[in-house]
Design a protein around this motif. Structure first.
Motif, short mmCIF file in Angstrom:
data_model
loop_
_atom_site.label_atom_id
_atom_site.label_comp_id
_atom_site.label_asym_id
_atom_site.label_seq_id
_atom_site.Cartn_x
_atom_site.Cartn_y
_atom_site.Cartn_z
N PHE A 82 0.84 -1.20 0.00
CA PHE A 82 0.00 0.00 0.00
C PHE A 82 0.88 1.25 0.00
CE2 PHE A 82 -4.36 -1.22 0.09
CZ PHE A 82 -4.42 -2.48 0.66
N ALA B 87 -14.16 3.08 2.62
CA ALA B 87 -13.47 1.80 2.81
C ALA B 87 -13.13 1.59 4.28
CB ALA B 87 -12.20 1.76 1.96
N THR B 88 -12.66 2.65 4.94
CA THR B 88 -12.34 2.54 6.36
C THR B 88 -13.58 2.19 7.18
OG1 THR B 88 -10.61 4.19 6.04
CG2 THR B 88 -11.25 3.71 8.31
N LEU C 209 -11.62 6.46 0.56
CA LEU C 209 -10.93 5.89 1.72
C LEU C 209 -11.80 5.94 2.98
CD1 LEU C 209 -7.25 7.09 1.23
CD2 LEU C 209 -8.13 4.76 1.14
N ALA D 223 -14.35 -1.45 6.58
CA ALA D 223 -13.39 -2.29 7.31
C ALA D 223 -13.71 -2.29 8.80
CB ALA D 223 -11.97 -1.80 7.06
N THR E 213 0.78 4.08 -2.74
CA THR E 213 0.52 5.48 -2.40
C THR E 213 1.52 6.40 -3.09
OG1 THR E 213 -0.29 4.79 -0.25
CG2 THR E 213 0.29 7.11 -0.48
N THR F 244 -19.70 3.73 -2.92
CA THR F 244 -18.33 4.05 -3.32
C THR F 244 -18.18 4.00 -4.84
OG1 THR F 244 -16.03 3.76 -2.63
CG2 THR F 244 -17.21 1.77 -3.15
N PHE G 80 -10.14 -2.49 0.70
CA PHE G 80 -9.27 -1.37 0.33
C PHE G 80 -8.76 -1.49 -1.10
CE2 PHE G 80 -8.99 1.39 3.90
CZ PHE G 80 -9.30 0.61 5.00
N LEU H 98 -9.00 1.37 -4.47
CA LEU H 98 -7.68 1.89 -4.83
C LEU H 98 -7.26 1.46 -6.23
CD1 LEU H 98 -5.74 1.50 -1.46
CD2 LEU H 98 -6.59 3.60 -2.50
#
Lengths: 563, 217, 99
Positions: free
Chosen positions: B40, C50-51, C47, C54, B44, C26, B206, B210
């Motif tokens: 990750f 997603a957080t 994010l 999670a 990034t 999302t 995640f 991404l």
């Protein structure tokens, strides 16, 4: 309470070995290779790490011989690059990182907390096999072209341009990481869940605290180098571009990721040794350790803060000034808990009843040498200074003072201290003291001149140097030969003592830990009955069972192997 | 060899054994967080350096399949949690059923991943194997796009390896469950594999935005 | 100390539903150009969602909410250390005055 040596059970001649113990409980090669007994696994590791110590030592020998003359006659420049690389890889990943945790930690932690074994004995054995597999890959790399990238594997040299056997080496180090991770996992769970009744956190020996802190680093740091080497390996195999500027990648990213682990790794190497020292000093000063809570807390502090300082290895790479300042400041902060330990050990010695047995010689040597190594680390953490001494022999001297003068002395001192427990026998004390002094002298002669060389500007990882540096290089090589003798002597007499050493009895020193309450060597299941702990750690005054008259009596010399 | 449900010799009580297993699994998952974390980190930095090309490359991977897989994997987390519940209330047959459902959903995920990888192979988007993102574009553009795809394959590949291990663990659990080994008193292995499975789900939670949702507007 | 709290299937299904809604959200948010309002808003939204997803998995599917304090500390540490790696590394890159 008797005070004469003759009355102390541990010192009487005529001690006999216990009839049954972990070494003779079962016989045959399968009983060793498939053992789940933490004590046997510790010995398996002892043999393996000693083997890699020889490998790393062989490369060091060749380096020092080559550097006897300014233009080096022993090897070509390309081969020289391989020598220092393989020395580093063997020593760091296969000796220094596993040594104390996998040998002494594995052997002692269950004993010290009153447990029958670690939480996951089979995973413990698996750790050893993983270590062997990793080591095999690295040995394969060494013997099929070697490795010339430096132990730091900087890209794009390692991932693109090097013509040496990088891929198997990277695979080997990657695999070996899982050995560390599983050991750390085992220790953390064991220390949390397997303590005997009455063994509260603040009654734990500081050796255990040190290994708990080390295990935190194993868990949080090792996976990062694993993934980093995986990416570098993939880059090399498939010509990807993560760390290759020609393909849009960033070599500095590799360094950030690499050092995120490798800096905390140096704390993996030193914290267990500090744990050993914290056991030896109170024993041979006959005094409780000064500032137990601070020593325990400083171990955790080192483990945590040690994760925030990694980019001090990158001051000259072009990182931002802001980053350099931040990491420099944090590096100064991480020295504080280490200093706390040195102050506390010294305070423990003050007004102690000191005896200069071999483990104590190693511990005292540790304090002095670690002090030098640690302080010179602060020199390096200073941005202005680092510009001049980065990548010179100053750095080499600094980290050898810590890793050899610190970690290895701690390891050898610990081996001596617990040798009676591990083998049931005493090593020959006189010879051992000679070896300790030899090692100390040899060490300083080897590495102190390197501080001077670095200050004068001799770069590290160079196969040749200006002629004016020769005298210090010769001094260093001469010292190395004495240092080698200092290592060889214990190897010989420790092995000798396993057969011919005086039988030690349960607690020859005597020391206060739970491990000294069991037989020497211990039963496979450690204790006949699960102990119940009602005393504080290092409480010499309130332990009549040790047969000591602590208040005001002259110090009693512990049992010696050749008295 | 120990049978599931027996007290191992190093422990004093079943409670101690369960506590150790649970702490051990959580500590292991911590190592996994840092393990994936390194990738990750790489992602990034690379995305912040090459935002446009990453956006373009992201648009070329199959959003429908990715979204479908997300639903499937989260569904498998539900069925996994349900099997832990079933064990804790002693409904042995439901345990087996939910474990089998989890395995099926996990396998569907892997199958779809295989289809996606094949798509990328056909389009020459696999680094190291005739990679060519935009044949006419500059070397730099192709190199930067290759960075995206290297990360795509490395991250989803590592994730898939974890799923395969998880599938293996599920097969073992199903076998034990069919022997009736998991009861209200003893269901630690189901719980532990559950923790692992949920973690693998979290990684995907995640990965999906991404990799698939960088620039879809 | 092991947790014996039994979470009801209803709660699990509810969490699953929430996760589905978030997944839909999302994808929808990604199709809108949020960066015009605030630079980087798209990734921030992605994010955050997603957080949140999670967290639901950790708290409820993994029983994080019902676990011992020690377990919760382990979870927090893993996230904290990941954050250290990401933030401190990026702080080097972001604070360079050259590109």
């Amino acid at each position: 309470m008797s005070t004469t040596p003759a009355a102390r059970p541990s010192a009487t001649p005529g001690n006999i070995l216990p009839r049954e113990h972990y070494l003779n409980a079962t016989y045959g090669i399968r009983s060793w290779l498939l053992t789940t007994d933490h004590k046997r696994i510790a010995l398996l590791y002892l043999v393996s790490v000693t083997f890699f110590f020889f490998i790393g030592g062989a490369f060091a020998t060749m380096i020092r011989i080559h550097l006897l003359t300014p233009n080096g006659y022993l090897v070509t420049p390309e081969t020289y690059n391989k020598l220092f690389t393989m020395h580093g890889v063997a020593m760091i990943f296969f000796f220094l990182i596993p040594s104390i945790p996998a040998v002494l930690g594995n052997f002692l932690i269950p004993l010290m907390i009153g447990a029958k074994d670690l939480a996951f004995p089979k995973i413990n054995l698996l750790s050893w096999y993983i270590y062997l597999v990793g080591g095999s890959f690295v040995l394969y790399s060494f013997s099929t072209g070697g490795l010339d990238t430096g132990w730091t594997f900087y890209t794009p040299l390692s991932s693109v341009y090097s013509n040496s056997a990088v891929t198997p080496a990277v695979i080997g180090v990657f695999i070996n990481g899982f050995s560390s991770i599983l050991t750390g996992l085992n220790f953390i769970v064991t220390i949390h869940t397997m303590r005997a009744p009455g063994m509260t956190w603040f009654r734990l020996p500081l050796f255990v605290w040190a290994h708990y802190a080390t295990s935190i680093i194993f868990i949080l740091g090792t996976p990062v180098i694993a993934i980093t080497l995986l990416l570098a390996g993939l880059e090399r195999m498939f010509h990807l571009g993560f760390f290759n500027p020609a393909l849009g990648g960033d070599p500095i990213l590799f360094q950030h990721l690499f050092w995120f682990y490798s800096h905390p790794a140096v704390y993996i190497m030193i914290l267990p040794a500090m744990g050993v020292i914290s056991e030896i000093i109170p024993t041979f000063a006959r005094k409780p350790i000064f500032g137990y809570t601070f020593i325990a807390g400083s171990s955790i502090a080192i483990a945590v803060i040690g994760f925030f300082v990694w980019a001090h290895h990158m001051f000259l790479t072009g990182e931002s000034t802001y980053a350099a300042l931040t990491f420099s400041l944090l590096s100064y902060l991480v020295a504080i808990p280490s200093a706390v330990k040195v102050f506390n050990w010294t305070s423990t010695l003050y007004k102690g009843s000191i005896s200069y047995d071999t483990p104590m010689l190693y511990a005292l040597g540790f304090i002095g040498l670690f002090l030098v190594g640690g302080l010179t680390g602060l020199f390096l953490a200073c941005l202005g200074l680092d510009i001049h001494i980065h990548d010179t022999y100053f750095v080499v001297a600094h980290f050898h003072y810590i890793m050899v003068g610190g970690a290895v002395m701690g390891y050898v001192g610990g081996l001596h201290f617990w040798w009676p427990k591990i083998t049931g026998r005493l090593y020959p004390e006189f010879l051992a003291r000679i070896a300790a002094v030899t090692l100390f002298i040899g060490f300083n002669l080897t590495f102190f001149p390197q501080f001077i060389l670095g200050y004068l500007g001799m770069p590290r990882r160079y196969h040749s140097y200006p002629p004016e540096f020769q005298v210090f290089n010769v001094m260093s090589t001469a010292g190395a030969s004495i240092l080698a003798l200092g290592y060889l002597l214990p190897m010989i007499y420790l092995v000798w003592s396993m057969r011919y050493g005086q039988v030690a009895g349960r607690n020859p020193w005597p020391a206060t830990g739970l491990e000294w309450q069991t037989d020497s060597p211990p039963l496979t299941e450690n204790f006949d009955v699960t102990p119940e702990v009602t005393w504080e750690a290092y409480d010499f005054e309130n332990r009549p069972d040790l047969g000591l008259d602590v208040k005001g009596a002259p110090s009693l010399a512990p049992a010696h192997g050749d008295d | 060899m120990h049978r599931t449900g027996e007290l191992f010799g190093q422990f004093e009580t079943m409670d101690q054994q369960r506590e150790s297993a649970s702490l051990g699994m959580w500590v292991f998952l911590t190592t996994e967080v840092l393990f994936f974390g390194g990738m990750f980190m790489t992602y990034t930095l690379n995305r912040s350096t090459y935002p446009e090309i990453f956006g373009e490359a992201s648009r070329s991977i199959n959003l429908t399949l990715g979204a479908f897989n997300t639903v499937v994997l989260i569904g498998s987390s539900l069925t996994m949690a349900m099997s832990v519940w079933a064990a804790s209330v002693g409904k042995k047959q439901l345990v087996t059923m939910f474990l089998i459902l989890t395995l099926i959903l996990g396998s569907i995920f892997l199958g779809v991943k295989g289809i996606e990888y094949h798509e990328k192979f056909v389009e020459h988007h696999v680094p190291g194997l005739n990679f060519s993102f935009e044949p006419g574009a500059s070397v730099a553009t192709n190199a930067h796009a290759q960075l995206f795809f290297s990360l795509y394959f490395a991250m989803t590949g590592l994730h898939a390896v974890h799923m395969i291990v998880g599938a293996g663990l599920l097969i073992w659990l199903i076998k034990e469950s069919m022997r009736g080994r998991f009861t209200a008193e003893y269901n630690t292995p189901v719980e532990m594999v559950g923790l692992y499975w949920h973690f693998v789900d979290i990684v995907w939670i995640f990965l999906f935005p991404l990799l698939y949702l960088i620039d879809r507007h | 100390m092991s947790e014996h709290h039994i979470v009801s299937p209803k709660l699990y299904v509810g969490i699953f539903a929430a996760l589905m809604v978030c997944t839909f959200l999302t994808v929808a948010a990604a199709k809108v150009d949020l960066n015009q309002y605030f630079s980087g808003l798209n990734i921030i939204v992605a994010l955050v969602i997603a957080t949140f997803k999670a967290s639901l998995v950790v708290l409820f599917f993994m029983h994080g909410k019902y676990s011992a304090k020690r377990t919760q500390l382990v979870i927090i540490c893993s996230v904290f250390w990941l954050a250290i790696m990401l933030f401190m590394t990026m702080s080097d890159y972001i604070s360079r005055p050259w590109s």
